[in-house]
Scaffold this active site. Structure first.
Site, PDB file in Angstrom:
ATOM      1  N   ASP A 102       0.817  -1.213   0.000  1.00  0.00           N
ATOM      2  CA  ASP A 102       0.000   0.000   0.000  1.00  0.00           C
ATOM      3  C   ASP A 102       0.852   1.265   0.000  1.00  0.00           C
ATOM      4  O   ASP A 102       1.506   1.571   0.995  1.00  0.00           O
ATOM      5  CB  ASP A 102      -0.899  -0.039   1.250  1.00  0.00           C
ATOM      6  CG  ASP A 102      -1.745   1.197   1.414  1.00  0.00           C
ATOM      7  OD1 ASP A 102      -2.060   1.840   0.392  1.00  0.00           O
ATOM      8  OD2 ASP A 102      -2.098   1.528   2.562  1.00  0.00           O
ATOM      9  N   ASP A 289      -2.074   6.025  -4.981  1.00  0.00           N
ATOM     10  CA  ASP A 289      -2.362   5.095  -3.885  1.00  0.00           C
ATOM     11  C   ASP A 289      -2.779   3.718  -4.392  1.00  0.00           C
ATOM     12  O   ASP A 289      -3.901   3.520  -4.844  1.00  0.00           O
ATOM     13  CB  ASP A 289      -3.467   5.698  -3.019  1.00  0.00           C
ATOM     14  CG  ASP A 289      -3.729   4.898  -1.748  1.00  0.00           C
ATOM     15  OD1 ASP A 289      -3.039   3.888  -1.536  1.00  0.00           O
ATOM     16  OD2 ASP A 289      -4.610   5.298  -0.979  1.00  0.00           O
TER      17      ASP A 289
END
Length: 409
Positions: A102, A289
């Site tokens: 992530d 992201d």
């Protein structure tokens, strides 16, 4: 809470030769699994869709009398739609875990064997400290608060391996309490954050910072190739640690400087719909992201965008599009560093089958997230599937190039 910030010098010399490929598997979204099991509507009645992306976290020093947060920092992570995950190991002998890589967070956590939540049941692997000879006790506690619940745990240090790369004495969290249906249905065990150290809630260096300090990687760079949902089951995404793979993208790389070293935050010039209607007309900030499935933006802009593409809101926060109209929908173009990145309707619309009926959902999501630089957009997996992304810590920049998919490889 004290923050530990590691300053990387551009002039560092990298003497190692490690370049490691980590396969990333794409699975049905947790949101679609909840929907397929008839659970989504009930789940969203209690948890508004925008709240899935809000996270509040804090580390607690030894002796803290209460787990109540004294202060909080807002972060982005979309657990409900997380799709891509890969494998790591912790401990000696090695214990295997699946994690989301992530770029929207900086901490590493996995479930503990002492976890008492349903989410830590038979579907997820749990870390067993007592079986590892390299385990080091930390003593601190940590808490991460989500809109749909919260996660609590204890901190430790351990030997971490990703492929053939090793990070020694890596700080990480052992979660002991993971409430919420989203965790129960998740295909991944934990999360491995890859953003800047200033975003970390667990004191110490994030994983990639440790690898750079220990010179485990060839270059201070990692890159993502995300497979399409329509690809064959044998096609996987890939995280490449220590460099980039020219075989996975076309054309030159467009480099954009990081504007704030927390998230991988960059400046976006504008967003255009069919080359005419312009959103973010005076420029705005965006986060790159991998942990967010959709493309998110300020509510006022996303409402305008949905009107332009003819998306209809539902009572559970989804936006539906008539599948028959896809070929007539406008293209959406993101302008970054003067370069246009255009998504076709087939690329920004998500198709899902329920029984024999096909539904089309918008890949855009409203989220009002404000930084010191103003409202933020989030370029999640809907965008990153189409564009190979390169994250350069040596020069603090993000690079994009058109991704090659199976028909082009």
């Amino acid at each position: 809470m004290m923050k530990l910030v590691l300053v990387l010098l551009v002039g560092w010399t990298w003497t190692s030769s490690a370049l490691v490929r980590v396969p990333l598997r794409r699975v049905p979204t947790i949101r679609s699994q909840l929907r397929a099991n008839g659970l989504l509507e009930d789940f969203l009645k209690d948890h508004r869709p925008d709240m899935f992306n809000r996270r509040y976290a804090q580390c607690f020093p030894p002796g803290t009398p209460s787990l109540r947060l004294g202060r909080s920092s807002e972060k982005i992570y979309n657990f409900v739609d997380a799709q891509y995950y890969g494998d790591i190991t912790l401990g000696t002998p090695e214990q295997n875990f699946s994690v989301i890589f992530d770029t929207g967070s900086s901490d590493l956590w996995v479930p503990s064997t002492y976890c008492v939540s349903q989410a830590c049941g038979t579907l997820h692997r749990r870390y067993r400290a007592f079986e590892s000879t390299s385990f080091r006790h930390d003593g601190r506690m940590f808490g991460i608060h989500y809109g749909s619940g919260h996660l609590l745990g204890v901190m430790a240090r351990e030997t971490l391996k990703i492929g053939s790369l090793t990070a020694w004495n890596q700080e990480f969290g052992e979660s002991v309490y993971e409430p919420g249906a989203a965790f129960v249905m998740a295909r991944f065990d934990g999360v491995l954050g890859m953003a800047y150290p200033s975003l970390a809630e667990i004191l110490g260096n994030p994983v990639f910072d440790n690898m750079m300090m220990q010179k485990a990687v060839d270059e201070p760079i990692f890159s993502f190739y995300l497979s399409r949902k329509t690809s064959s089951s044998n096609t996987q995404g890939e995280l490449l640690l220590g460099g980039k793979d020219e075989a996975l993208y076309n054309g030159p790389i467009n480099w954009l400087p990081v504007t704030a070293k927390g998230y991988w935050q960059i400046k976006m010039d504008s967003v255009a719909v069919q080359g005419a209607t312009t959103l973010c007309s005076r420029g705005c900030q965006a986060i790159v992201d991998t942990g967010t499935s959709l493309i998110a933006g300020p509510t006022v802009d996303i409402i305008s965008l949905h009107q332009l593409i003819g998306a209809t809101p539902t009572n559970i926060g989804e936006f539906l599009i008539d599948c028959v109209r896809l070929s007539n929908l406008p293209h959406v173009t993101f302008v970054l560093g003067g370069t246009e990145y255009t998504l076709t309707p087939e690329q920004y619309v998500r198709k899902e089958m329920f029984g024999t009926k096909e539904f089309c959902f918008s890949g855009f999501q409203a989220m009002d997230f404000v930084s010191a630089e103003g409202p933020l957009w989030i370029l999640g997996d809907v965008f990153l599937t189409e564009f190979y992304s390169i994250f350069d810590r040596g020069q603090d920049r993000v690079g994009f190039a058109t991704a090659k998919h199976p028909t082009e490889l």
